[in-house]
Design an enzyme around this catalytic site. Structure first.
Site: not given
Length: 420
Positions: A175, A220
């Site tokens: 990723k 976040e």
């Protein structure tokens, strides 16, 4: 660069105060001022008695330990989380490849609130007493704003995404999180207090930050260390609404929870956080499956990882261990970081780096600087916005660019600009 009060000791006083109202109203129009607020709770910091500019989180941890050991603190609220002298800061994403510097500052005055508790901490001159500072001047809306475009055209960024997908499918990496930017210019200096206030109003569930020209509202939380416990909120995997209201939010949430691409991306991020925290924790809890976090314009897969912290692991030390997670970099981290440096073409600066505060006990809250932008002193009328997307084997370039467009929306709204 280090500016501090040398070897002299400094006295700090913390007192309980009546509810001060919206904390952001105390931010000054000029002069040092920082804030870190969620749902009305948090801190506003005024003035500056010490400042540390660095490349590394671990260096900042050592500096703050030295500074806090020079402070004698008298408090009406001993042991209350987040009260007393603090250092607030924001850190660059990649210290090896950025032209910018991380910054950690010690404010002169802190006004805070958590639930029904409100307080003020003052460093230095005790003769000022317990009177609150006067609120700042009224905020100024931006004038006409021109969108200057990004460092890359949309098609160029999509081409880079396609290249990275090819690398992932070949097995070179699992990723990679790619970011792009957007430049805007007003007809006069931007008042970051106005932008910040709009973010607080529209996105109260996020952690809104304003530190040294960096402003945003991130969903976040990199970590909260409170006493012997640490919590990290992992967000990865995103779906967005087109603004028409034609799609049922419950249907969108179900689509996100069924998406193999998004679940895979999220799993990489959760594993990276759990692996990074494990050496610092006696015990950990990692949920088996994520929940769906709904924000006004997007939804994310979310997992809260918790742990019992070993003694001596400060929130800054934990942030150094966690950053960069797969949620903002990729997996494996060192390979993803190299790919980002090679293909992304922009200097992220403090975008996607830790932003937040630490207290004298090492407790603190550090979010990830997302959904934000940077205004630099040499160009106060200009702002650079950032947005990113996690690229995995099933990623489609056109969809990823749409995701970044959705993530620009909070800052464009705060600036009074219609999303394109």
């Amino acid at each position: 660069m280090i500016l501090d009060f040398g070897t002299a000791r400094m006295r700090a006083t913390t007192v309980a105060i009546a509810d001060p109202g919206p904390l952001e109203r105390f931010l000054p129009e000029s002069g040092p001022g920082s804030a870190f607020i969620r749902r009305g709770d948090g801190v506003v910091a005024l003035g500056e008695v010490a400042r540390f500019e660095t490349d590394r989180l671990d260096a900042a941890d050592v500096w703050w330990d030295e500074i806090s050991n020079q402070i004698d603190h008298d408090s009406e609220l001993p042991g209350e989380f987040g009260t007393g002298p603090l250092a607030l800061g924001s850190f660059i994403f990649d210290p090896d490849r950025s032209m910018e510097r991380s910054v950690l500052t010690v404010p002169q005055v802190i006004i805070g609130r958590r639930g029904d508790l409100a307080w003020m901490t003052r460093l230095g001159d005790a003769r000022r007493g317990t009177a609150l500072p006067s609120p700042g001047e009224p905020t100024r809306r931006p004038g006409h704003i021109t969108q200057m475009g990004g460092s890359l055209r949309r098609g160029e960024w999509e081409r880079i995404v396609a290249e990275v997908v090819t690398l992932i499918r070949s097995g070179e990496v699992d990723k990679v999180v790619l970011a792009r930017d957007l430049h805007l210019k007003a007809d006069g200096p931007l008042d970051l207090r106005h932008i910040y206030g709009r973010l607080l109003e529209t996105y109260p569930m996020t952690w809104a930050y304003l530190i040294d020209g960096l402003v945003g509202a991130t969903p976040e939380l990199l970590l909260r260390r409170q006493g012997g416990l640490v919590t990290s909120r992992v967000l990865a995997g995103t779906v967005w609404q087109d603004g028409s209201g034609a799609v049922d939010p419950l249907a969108l949430a179900a689509e996100l929870a069924r998406s193999e691409k998004d679940m895979s991306e999220h799993a990489f991020a959760v594993r990276s956080v759990a692996d990074a925290l494990a050496p610092y924790c006696r015990a950990m809890n990692v949920p088996d499956s994520p929940s769906v976090l709904r924000l006004p314009n997007v939804m994310h897969l979310a997992t809260d990882v918790t742990g019992v912290v070993e003694p001596g692991a400060t929130s800054l030390a934990l942030a150094a261990a966690l950053h960069p997670s797969a949620a903002v970099c990729g997996t494996p981290t060192h390979l993803a970081m190299d790919i980002i440096a090679e293909v992304e073409t922009i200097d992220r600066g403090r975008y996607a780096g830790p932003v937040g505060w630490v207290d004298m006990d090492g407790d603190g809250e550090w979010a990830i600087a997302l959904r934000g932008g940077q205004v630099r002193p040499e160009s106060p009328e200009s702002i650079q916005l950032f947005a990113g997307a996690g690229i995995v084997a099933d990623s489609t370039p056109s969809v990823e660019v749409q995701e970044t467009a959705a993530k620009f929306v909070p800052m464009l709204q705060a600036l009074g600009v219609a999303p394109s």
